[in-house]
Design a protein around this motif. Structure first.
Motif, PDB file in Angstrom:
ATOM      1  N   SER A  26      12.976   7.612   7.358  1.00  0.00           N
ATOM      2  CA  SER A  26      13.405   6.217   7.257  1.00  0.00           C
ATOM      3  C   SER A  26      14.458   6.009   6.172  1.00  0.00           C
ATOM      4  CB  SER A  26      12.190   5.319   6.979  1.00  0.00           C
ATOM      5  OG  SER A  26      11.592   5.656   5.733  1.00  0.00           O
ATOM      6  N   GLU A  27      14.445   6.849   5.120  1.00  0.00           N
ATOM      7  CA  GLU A  27      15.415   6.718   4.042  1.00  0.00           C
ATOM      8  C   GLU A  27      16.687   7.520   4.293  1.00  0.00           C
ATOM      9  OE1 GLU A  27      15.243   4.784   1.341  1.00  0.00           O
ATOM     10  OE2 GLU A  27      13.300   3.975   2.000  1.00  0.00           O
ATOM     11  N   GLY A  28      16.743   8.202   5.445  1.00  0.00           N
ATOM     12  CA  GLY A  28      17.955   8.930   5.810  1.00  0.00           C
ATOM     13  C   GLY A  28      18.138  10.254   5.103  1.00  0.00           C
ATOM     14  N   HIS A  29      17.048  10.922   4.781  1.00  0.00           N
ATOM     15  CA  HIS A  29      17.134  12.211   4.072  1.00  0.00           C
ATOM     16  C   HIS A  29      16.924  13.421   4.983  1.00  0.00           C
ATOM     17  CE1 HIS A  29      17.252   9.837   0.505  1.00  0.00           C
ATOM     18  NE2 HIS A  29      15.957   9.512   0.511  1.00  0.00           N
ATOM     19  N   LEU A  30      16.845  13.252   6.280  1.00  0.00           N
ATOM     20  CA  LEU A  30      16.587  14.386   7.178  1.00  0.00           C
ATOM     21  C   LEU A  30      17.683  15.443   7.080  1.00  0.00           C
ATOM     22  CD1 LEU A  30      15.194  12.728  10.436  1.00  0.00           C
ATOM     23  CD2 LEU A  30      13.988  14.277   8.874  1.00  0.00           C
ATOM     24  N   GLY A  31      18.891  15.041   6.806  1.00  0.00           N
ATOM     25  CA  GLY A  31      19.999  15.993   6.767  1.00  0.00           C
ATOM     26  C   GLY A  31      19.909  16.996   5.637  1.00  0.00           C
ATOM     27  N   PHE A  48      16.800  19.207  11.058  1.00  0.00           N
ATOM     28  CA  PHE A  48      17.522  18.349  11.985  1.00  0.00           C
ATOM     29  C   PHE A  48      18.953  18.213  11.489  1.00  0.00           C
ATOM     30  CE2 PHE A  48      13.074  17.213  12.230  1.00  0.00           C
ATOM     31  CZ  PHE A  48      12.838  17.277  13.600  1.00  0.00           C
ATOM     32  N   CYS A  49      19.877  18.714  12.287  1.00  0.00           N
ATOM     33  CA  CYS A  49      21.298  18.668  11.961  1.00  0.00           C
ATOM     34  C   CYS A  49      21.994  17.808  13.018  1.00  0.00           C
ATOM     35  CB  CYS A  49      21.913  20.063  11.943  1.00  0.00           C
ATOM     36  SG  CYS A  49      21.134  21.186  10.765  1.00  0.00           S
ATOM     37  N   ASP A  50      22.537  16.674  12.584  1.00  0.00           N
ATOM     38  CA  ASP A  50      23.199  15.753  13.521  1.00  0.00           C
ATOM     39  C   ASP A  50      22.273  15.409  14.682  1.00  0.00           C
ATOM     40  OD1 ASP A  50      25.518  15.878  11.955  1.00  0.00           O
ATOM     41  OD2 ASP A  50      26.188  17.688  13.012  1.00  0.00           O
TER      42      ASP A  50
END
Length: 738
Positions: free
Chosen positions: A650-655, A698-700
């Motif tokens: 949710s905080e956008g840190h998957l990359g 998870f990349c893109d």
């Protein structure tokens, strides 16, 4: 001739070899001209003095310590007195004289007399018309020679002959040929310093080595044969006694019915001053049995063969091999070989156990995703430290040999210092080389003072380590060098052989070294800093390590690697905590931190801990996620971890997140994935075959996974680096790691 045989019988093998030299008088009286002295072996001398009216021959031989001269003189009297009348010599203790007749117009008189150091025979041949009295002349000569050779003896009874050994000696019925028993004597022996030991050790062995000797003569008195049985305190010295044969002016020969027939038997014949002597010796356990004769004619050789064969039939069972005490060079080489052999055996055991613990599986494609195989890189990593291990073993062997070597203290300290420094420097260099080969180049080490508890444990660990190594060195020295007096005294108290005690000391020392490595490992853990100080010392963006607290106990099979310090080469651990291996690799990208279990205070060799309350930990974790350069998540099935994964998404840190699947069963893996993917966005909750998956990311908005055929330290470390290489372009990698 008689004295030669008597002294040689009392000097068979290293237990009887006399030390020192007899010094015969140069001036025996007016008118006598002395020829140069001739050596007779075993410290003996013979000299001829010429006079217009006759000739004097004097012979002396060193008296073996502990052997009564009375015994030798009695045997001499018994062998000579049957043919010639004895003359009393009351003024010299232990002396005896004989008139040997008047050959060719000369009268011959012989006297045998002892001093505290030697035994002598003087034979005077003079014209029958000479004005001096032969016995009076020899008595005055003996008084002067005794004064020059330690003084007169104090009369004492002959030592008691050990009954145990007499039982192994021949009887009149068992002797082949016409032999008469002249004398039987025995007692403690005199070990030679040829064994390379200090005088106190030689004295200890001499006091604990006993023998029984018989002197036989043919009925005509022409041939003398001595038979000896000796019991050493330990088998090692009996083997050394046999291994030292032949001694001095002896050479090996063959003897029908003995050599090649009696196990380990050695036959020899004399050369030089011992020309004409002949004998044989064999060993059984801590006993040696020998026979010596003063002739080498066929009849005498046959008699010796018969005697030694009869003794062999009644001798006790036991090891019959010759085992010479090793030289310093041989001992040092053997010490190094033992250290390396032990190290190789320990490492091989550890690696076999590690391989057995590492779950293996065929590479299975987890689906239609980007797949990277770690098999080749992991195999390379497993093999890369073989050279380092060889260097570490050699430096350890050099250090231990330096401790054990018989060399000046300065030389030994230099050897040990060089070996230890070489071990640490090589391990440090190899560590950077290994890390740079599979991932990012680690930062240069910067000195810092560890925590006090770590310092205290380090001192304790070093003390235990040094004590353990000292025990290893002591045991090794006693095993391959000549045993020390202290060692033999402990053997005597404990009723155990020197070899067995040396092995016990070595094993105890090795166990203490293993304990010391555990203490040093705890010292490293407790000496590490908390998360705040770790981040202050390393300005790079941190690596946040997230996991379920229950996964702190997950073990990962180890491989040969520079990750373990030089001092931990000899460790039995085949596994380390999963987190420890991952944190080691992740630390090349930034300082690794993690949230500690609430209320926990234990330190470990993984991520640096920081502690929060149950009420405040979530805001702090969110803050740490935002500041992290990398987030490493060990997926699990606990609510806290599920919340953390949901927050990452949710905080956008998957990359910048790498997900790791720890070792476990297929059911465990499935449960972890089902719980973890619940926190992911709907479009990323895919089905995943976890059979060979090590990590994923998870990349893109696409799933990329790393797979391997084995779950061990090498596979996961390569998986971490390949995952980060895929996500972060700033790290430096070697392309052939893939």
């Amino acid at each position: 001739m008689y004295l030669d045989a008597l002294v040689v019988i009392g000097a068979i093998g290293i237990a009887h070899a006399a030390s020192g030299d007899v010094v015969l008088l140069g001036d025996v009286g007016e008118g006598f001209v002395a020829d140069p002295p001739e050596a007779t072996g075993f410290g003996g001398q013979q000299r001829t003095y010429r006079h217009p009216l006759g000739e004097l021959t004097m012979q002396g031989s060193v008296l073996p310590k502990g052997m009564s001269p009375v015994t030798l003189i009695d045997a001499y009297v018994a062998s000579v007195g049957t043919d010639f009348p004895e003359v009393a010599v009351p003024s010299i203790p232990g002396a005896a004289a004989f008139h040997l007749g008047e050959p060719g117009g000369f009268q011959a008189t012989s006297m045998i007399f002892p001093s505290t150091e030697a035994i002598f025979i003087a034979t005077l041949q003079t014209d029958v018309g000479a004005t001096w009295d032969p016995v009076d002349f020899l008595t005055r000569l003996a008084t002067r020679q005794i004064a020059a050779s330690g003084g007169p003896i104090t009369p004492m009874p002959a030592p008691e002959v050990p009954a145990e050994l007499v039982a192994y000696l021949p009887t009149a019925e068992s002797m082949t040929g016409s032999f008469t028993l002249l004398s039987q004597f025995g007692g403690n022996e005199d070990l030679s310093d040829d064994i390379g030991a200090n005088p106190r050790l030689i004295d200890f062995l001499s006091r604990n080595t006993v023998s029984a000797v018989q002197l036989w003569a043919t009925t005509d008195g022409e041939v003398l044969v001595g038979v000896d049985a000796t019991r050493y305190p330990y088998e090692r010295f009996a083997g050394a006694a046999l291994g030292s044969m032949p001694l001095g002016e002896m050479r090996r020969t063959t003897l029908d019915g003995v050599t090649g027939v009696i196990a380990g038997a050695i036959a020899w014949e004399g050369t030089g001053s011992r020309e004409g002597e002949f004998g044989a010796i064999f060993r059984r356990g801590r006993f040696t049995f020998s026979t010596i004769a003063d002739r080498q004619d066929p009849a005498t050789r046959a008699a010796v063969a018969g005697i030694i064969s009869n003794v062999a039939r009644i001798a006790p069972e036991g090891d019959s091999s010759a085992r010479p005490l090793p030289s310093s060079r041989t001992s040092i080489a053997l010490s190094a070989a033992l250290v390396i052999a032990f190290g190789l055996a320990l490492i091989a055991f550890r690696m076999l156990l590690s391989r057995r613990l590492a779950s293996t599986s065929p590479i299975v494609s987890p689906g239609h995703f980007t797949v990277t195989d770690t098999t080749g890189g992991a195999r390379k990593l497993r093999r890369s430290a073989v050279g380092l291990t060889a260097v570490q073993l050699c430096t350890w062997a050099l250090a231990i040999v330096g401790f054990a070597a018989d060399a000046p203290t300065g030389v030994r300290v230099g050897i040990v210092g060089f070996a230890v420094v070489a071990g640490f420097v090589t391990t440090g260099w190899w560590r950077r080389r290994e890390l740079s080969h599979i991932g990012a180049l680690p930062p240069r080490w910067r000195p810092s003072v560890p925590e006090f508890r770590g310092i205290a444990l380090s001192l304790l660990g070093i003390a235990a380590f040094l004590l353990g190594m000292a025990a290893v060195v002591w045991g090794l020295r006693e095993l391959v060098f000549v045993p020390s007096l202290t060692h033999l005294q402990w053997c005597d108290r404990l009723k155990i052989s020197p070899t067995a005690l040396a092995l016990l000391i070595m094993v105890a020392g090795l166990l203490l070294v293993v304990v010391a490595t555990t203490i040093l490992r705890l010292a490293r853990a407790h000496g590490r800093f908390n998360a705040d100080r770790t981040r202050r010392l390393d300005p790079r963006p941190p690596v946040l390590y997230l996991r379920s607290f229950e996964d702190d106990d997950v073990a990962l099979p180890c491989v040969l690697s520079a990750r373990r310090p030089f001092l931990e080469l000899f460790t039995l651990r085949a596994t380390d905590p999963f987190e420890e291996s991952l944190a080691w690799e992740l630390a090349t990208y930034g300082p690794v931190t993690a949230v500690g279990r609430p209320g926990g205070a234990a330190r470990q060799l993984g991520a640096a801990r920081e502690y929060f309350t149950n009420e405040t930990w979530k805001p702090h974790v969110v803050e740490r996620m935002q500041g992290a350069g990398v987030i490493a998540v060990v997926i699990g099935d606990t609510p806290g971890l599920e919340w953390e994964i949901d927050t990452i998404a949710s905080e956008g840190h998957l990359g910048k997140t790498v997900f790791l699947l720890p070792p476990g069963t297929a059911d465990d893996h499935r449960r972890r994935w089902e719980t973890s993917r619940a926190g992911l966005p709907e479009n990323l909750r895919c089905n995943l075959d976890l059979t060979s998956v090590l990590s994923f990311q998870f990349c893109d908005d696409e799933l990329a996974v790393t797979v391997g055929d084995r779950r061990d330290e090498a596979a996961y470390r390569v998986a971490v680096d390949l995952s980060l290489a895929r996500s972060f372009s700033g790290a430096r990698f070697v392309s052939d790691a893939e």
